[in-house]
Every structure is written in structure tokens, then in C-alpha cells.
Design an enzyme around this catalytic site. Structure first.
Site, PDB file in Angstrom:
ATOM      1  CG  HIS A 156      -0.889   0.878 -16.616  1.00  0.00           C
ATOM      2  ND1 HIS A 156       0.288   0.621 -17.192  1.00  0.00           N
ATOM      3  CD2 HIS A 156      -1.856   1.093 -17.370  1.00  0.00           C
ATOM      4  CE1 HIS A 156       0.051   0.960 -18.547  1.00  0.00           C
ATOM      5  NE2 HIS A 156      -1.076   1.461 -18.850  1.00  0.00           N
ATOM      6  CG  ASP A 186       5.930   0.824 -14.203  1.00  0.00           C
ATOM      7  OD1 ASP A 186       5.141  -0.038 -13.981  1.00  0.00           O
ATOM      8  OD2 ASP A 186       5.468   1.934 -14.849  1.00  0.00           O
TER       9      ASP A 186
END
Length: 390
Positions: A156, A186
Site C-alpha cells: 500500500h 496513490d
């Protein structure tokens, strides 16, 4: 209690409606992605006029169920997926590819963020789609890219920031790295590069008539933000460490100082003229003003002076001065800042369960996006008619 926002006219010459046709009008995007990187990228495309069709599993993507909610709606989902359409389909079903063919044939862009190989196993990888539509632009967003030893590793945002070296130079008072307050990889490593390269690919297609495959790796795009760190390291082996370096905590000119009322001041007078103005304003002793002599002593001197007064005192002293200094605001304070309100950041709103919520601000120039929004996130499967279904 929720904040109340009053839409305000923008004080800018870039008024909405400058161009009657949005730049991406007529571009169809099939979005197979979920959560943040892909949906953020397709939100930017939608803001510029593209038709974005979310391809969701029958029970919907995960973010639909995220908290907080307003009524039955996830606020996160609504913010990231406003103005899009929704088609539900089980991609593992035997007839999935056949049912998707009409959409694939009419699409300009595909966005997906599965692990490498997943789309191929489903029969909708780049080569399969290219055989249906040679003009397709296929954008895959992953953590480590389509190839390489780490390509299939689960990770992540925090992992990508850690493995790029960025996290190591962001240390707290105990010397340990601190959790970043934003999903840097992200958005800045995934969504933004995806949009940038999709636009380049569309331009390339205008010139050649051919689509292409884009491999967006969030982890490797973190290195762009470390240009200064790599410059130091490659030039003389002086790799940045926590509390060292000009912008990583080693300079009194780029610091966060605590005030008397336990708030904070962000001090960034890097250039000499700003530094001299700052030193004069706080009346820093002359012996400490040349921070090359003893940076730590200068930093302690500044800290002592800043700690002697409240944040309100320093806000008043900084006002109208050429200093590069400000008070650290909470998010609740920042969204009420008259500057941002006057600039129209919160002028566009979504209505969720009867409650108005400011739409997510995107970095699309005002004359390249509509001034009015077309609803919040799509209802699950509301556009299944696009698959030829009733």
C-alpha cells in the site's frame, strides 16, 4: 457539527464556460479500478469532459461501503466518483468478455489497477483488447510495475513511500519515521502520472492512429520527489538523514516552531532576503543570524523567541510581510480560509441525502471543466443498459 459552505464566485479571469466544448468531450473511459489511484485519475478525466464508465463487480467496489456515510452513501465514494456511470458484471463469468466487447470497441481509454497478469487471465489484458480495438489506450496502475522482482508483491501507499527512501527522512522527535498525513504514492505517484500519460497517449494517437499500453508504477514515481536528495547523494555521497539537510529538518530556515500556546509556526525563509527580513522581525540576536556558523544554535535561538509568544501574535506580526512564514492550520481552519473560498475551491457542491457537501477540488483549470456538477457517485449498475441489458 458539519461545516456550512456558501458557494462564492471566483475572483479570477479564468471564468467557466470559456470553451463551449470540454477538452475530453467524446472520450470514453472504462474504469476497472477501485479505491483511490484509478478512481482519482478517472475523476480528473471526467472533470475535463470524458465519459467515465465504472466496471464494477455485482456487489460494487469496496469504497461504496466506506465510512463516513451520509445516508446510504459513502462520502469517499461520492467525492471520487461523481459524474461517472456504473456497469456491474462478474468478470470471471464465461460470457463476460463477450458482453463487454461493444464497450471495449467504443472505448478510448482503459484504466485498471489489478496485480500484473490478472486482466490477462480474465481475457481482457492489453493484447486481447488491442485485437478488438487497436486505438485503445490501456493504462495499468500498480505498486511496482508490470515487470521486475517486486511486481506481484502486495503493498500500500505507506510501503511505496518507505521503499523509495522518502519515509526514512521524515522523522519525529524520537528519530523514528512518522506516518505521512496524505496518500502520496496513490495520488502523486499513481493518479497524476496516469492522467499525464493518458493525455500524452491521446495526443500520440492523434498523430499515429494507434493506441498503446501504459505501465504506471507508484513506487518508482516517488523518486521524482527526491530529486534533491539524489542530487546530494550521487554528487558527493551526502545522502539526506532525518534532521539534516536544507529541507529535511537540518536548517533553521525550514522548520516548524512551537508557540507559547502550543500551536505551531511554519518557517521557510530559504532565500537570504527572506531570512534577513525574518531575523529582523523576530529580533534574532546578530550573532545567530549567520546560520552557517552554528545552525543548531540559530535554530535554538529562533525556537526560544517563537515560543515566547502566541500563534495569534505571530500571525499578526507576519501579516503583510515578505517572510515565507505562516501559522500551521488545522484542516477545519484551512477550508474556511477566505482566500481558498474566494478562489472558488468549494463553490461546486454535491447533494448527498439532502445535505450539500463541497465537491472534491481537482487541479483541472477552471475553463477546462464544467462549472456545474452532474450528481454524486453513480448508483450501482445504473448503466447496465450499456451492456445491451434492460
Amino acid at each position: 457539527m458539519p461545516l456550512t459552505f456558501v458557494p462564492t464566485l471566483r475572483a479570477t479571469t479564468n471564468q467557466p464556460g470559456t470553451y463551449p466544448v470540454l477538452p475530453l468531450a467524446g472520450i470514453r473511459v472504462l474504469d476497472f479500478s477501485t479505491l483511490l489511484p484509478g478512481p482519482m485519475a478517472t475523476l480528473l478525466l471526467a472533470d475535463a469532459g470524458a465519459e467515465v464508465i465504472k466496471i464494477e463487480r455485482p456487489n460494487g467496489e469496496e469504497m461504496r461501503g466506506y465510512e463516513p456515510k451520509i445516508g446510504a452513501d459513502s462520502v469517499n465514494f461520492a467525492l471520487l466518483n461523481r459524474g461517472k456511470r456504473s456497469v456491474t458484471i462478474d468478470l470471471k463469468a464465461a460470457d463476460a468478455v463477450e458482453r463487454l466487447k461493444p464497450l471495449i470497441a467504443s472505448a478510448d481509454v482503459i484504466v485498471e489497477q489489478f496485480r500484473p497478469g490478472v486482466m490477462d487471465r480474465l481475457g481482457i489484458g492489453y493484447e486481447a483488447l488491442k485485437a478488438i480495438n487497436s486505438r485503445i489506450i490501456y493504462c495499468a496502475i500498480t505498486g511496482y510495475g508490470q515487470t521486475g522482482p517486486k511486481a506481484l508483491i502486495a503493498a500500500h501507499d505507506l510501503n511505496y513511500v518507505a521503499e523509495s527512501g522518502m519515509l526514512a527522512i521524515a522523522a519525529g522527535s524520537d528519530g523514528a519515521p512518522v506516518v505521512p498525513p496524505a496518500l502520496i504514492a496513490d495520488i502523486a505517484g499513481g493518479a497524476y502520472p496516469a492522467v499525464m500519460n493518458i493525455l500524452l497517449a491521446l495526443r500520440h494517437r492523434d498523430q499515429t492512429g494507434q493506441g498503446c499500453q501504459l505501465d504506471i508504477a507508484m513506487s518508482e514515481n516517488m523518486f521524482t520527489f527526491l530529486y534533491w536528495a539524489m542530487g546530494h547523494g550521487f554528487a558527493n555521497g551526502d545522502w539526506p538523514q532525518p534532521a539534516r539537510g536544507l529541507i529535511s529538518g537540518g536548517s533553521p530556515r525550514y522548520q516548524i516552531y512551537r508557540t507559547a500556546d502550543h500551536k505551531f509556526v511554519a518557517v521557510a525563509p530559504l532565500e537570504q532576503k527572506f531570512w534577513e527580513n525574518f531575523c529582523a522581525l523576530i529580533n534574532l540576536p546578530a550573532a545567530l543570524r549567520d546560520d552557517r556558523t552554528n545552525p543548531a544554535a540559530t535554530q535554538r535561538g529562533v525556537a526560544e523567541i517563537i515560543a515566547g509568544h502566541s500563534a495569534a501574535h505571530w500571525a499578526e506580526r507576519f501579516a503583510g510581510k515578505d517572510l515565507c512564514c505562516c501559522i500551521v492550520k488545522t484542516i477545519a481552519e484551512a477550508v474556511q480560509d477566505p482566500h481558498f473560498i474566494q478562489r472558488g475551491l468549494f463553490a461546486r457542491t454535491l447533494t448527498l441525502n439532502g445535505q450539500q457537501v463541497p465537491a472534491l477540488h481537482t487541479p483541472i483549470a477552471i475553463h477546462f471543466r464544467p462549472d456545474r456538477l452532474d450528481g454524486a457517485g453513480p448508483k450501482l449498475g445504473q448503466d447496465n443498459s450499456l451492456l445491451g441489458e434492460p
